[in-house]
Design a protein around this motif. Structure first.
Motif, short mmCIF file in Angstrom:
data_model
loop_
_atom_site.label_atom_id
_atom_site.label_comp_id
_atom_site.label_asym_id
_atom_site.label_seq_id
_atom_site.Cartn_x
_atom_site.Cartn_y
_atom_site.Cartn_z
N CYS A 44 6.18 -74.77 57.30
CA CYS A 44 7.82 -75.97 57.05
C CYS A 44 8.25 -76.64 58.06
O CYS A 44 8.89 -76.54 59.07
CB CYS A 44 9.19 -75.08 56.79
SG CYS A 44 11.06 -75.05 56.41
N GLU A 68 14.40 -75.10 57.04
CA GLU A 68 14.11 -76.54 55.73
C GLU A 68 15.10 -77.70 55.72
O GLU A 68 15.15 -78.66 55.19
CB GLU A 68 14.30 -75.55 55.35
CG GLU A 68 14.31 -76.10 53.46
CD GLU A 68 14.79 -75.07 51.55
OE1 GLU A 68 14.56 -75.92 51.07
OE2 GLU A 68 15.12 -73.72 52.23
N GLN A 88 9.48 -72.45 51.02
CA GLN A 88 10.26 -71.74 50.71
C GLN A 88 10.96 -70.65 50.20
O GLN A 88 12.03 -70.29 50.52
CB GLN A 88 11.26 -72.42 51.36
CG GLN A 88 11.07 -73.27 53.29
CD GLN A 88 10.31 -72.19 54.42
OE1 GLN A 88 11.20 -71.68 54.70
NE2 GLN A 88 8.96 -72.40 54.76
#
Length: 107
Positions: A44, A68, A88
Motif C-alpha cells: 500500500c 488506502e 487492500q
C-alpha cells in the motif's frame, strides 16, 4: 477458491480463481492479468493496483482505511466511490464473483 473477474480497460475479461486469504492484487499478479502492475508488492505504498469496483459489490467490501485513501490520490483518474487498491482487498468466500474494472493506465 473464489472467482474474481478482472475487466481490462478494453473490455476483455479474465476470470481467476483466487485462494482465500490472498488479495485481489495477488490473484491478478499471479495470473498475469494485464493492467495490474503492483509495483510495491502489496505494501500500500503505490497506486499501481488501482481498480474500479463494480457498483453491485461496493457494499460487500470492507471500508477503505486512511492509508488506502491517501494512496488513491495518486491513482490515475480515481473515482471517489468505486476506486480501490486491490492489495487492500482480502479474498474471502463472500467475494465470489467480485468484478473489478482496470483503468486506462496505472500511475
Amino acid at each position: 477458491m473464489v472467482m474474481i473477474i478482472y475487466v481490462e480497460h478494453g473490455g476483455k475479461e479474465h476470470v481467476v480463481d483466487v485462494a482465500n486469504g490472498r488479495t485481489v492484487m495477488e490473484g491478478a499478479r499471479d495470473s498475469d492479468v494485464p493492467g495490474i502492475e503492483a509495483n510495491c508488492g502489496g505494501a500500500c505504498s503505490c497506486s499501481t493496483c488501482h481498480v474500479y469496483v463494480d457498483s453491485a459489490w461496493l457494499e460487500r467490501l470492507p471500508p477503505k482505511n486512511a492509508m488506502e485513501e491517501d494512496m488513491l490520490d495518486f491513482a490515475y483518474a480515481p473515482d471517489q466511490t468505486r476506486s480501490r487498491l486491490t492489495c487492500q482487498i482480502k479474498v474471502v468466500d463472500t467475494l465470489d464473483g467480485l468484478k473489478v474494472f482496470l483503468p486506462l493506465k496505472q500511475n
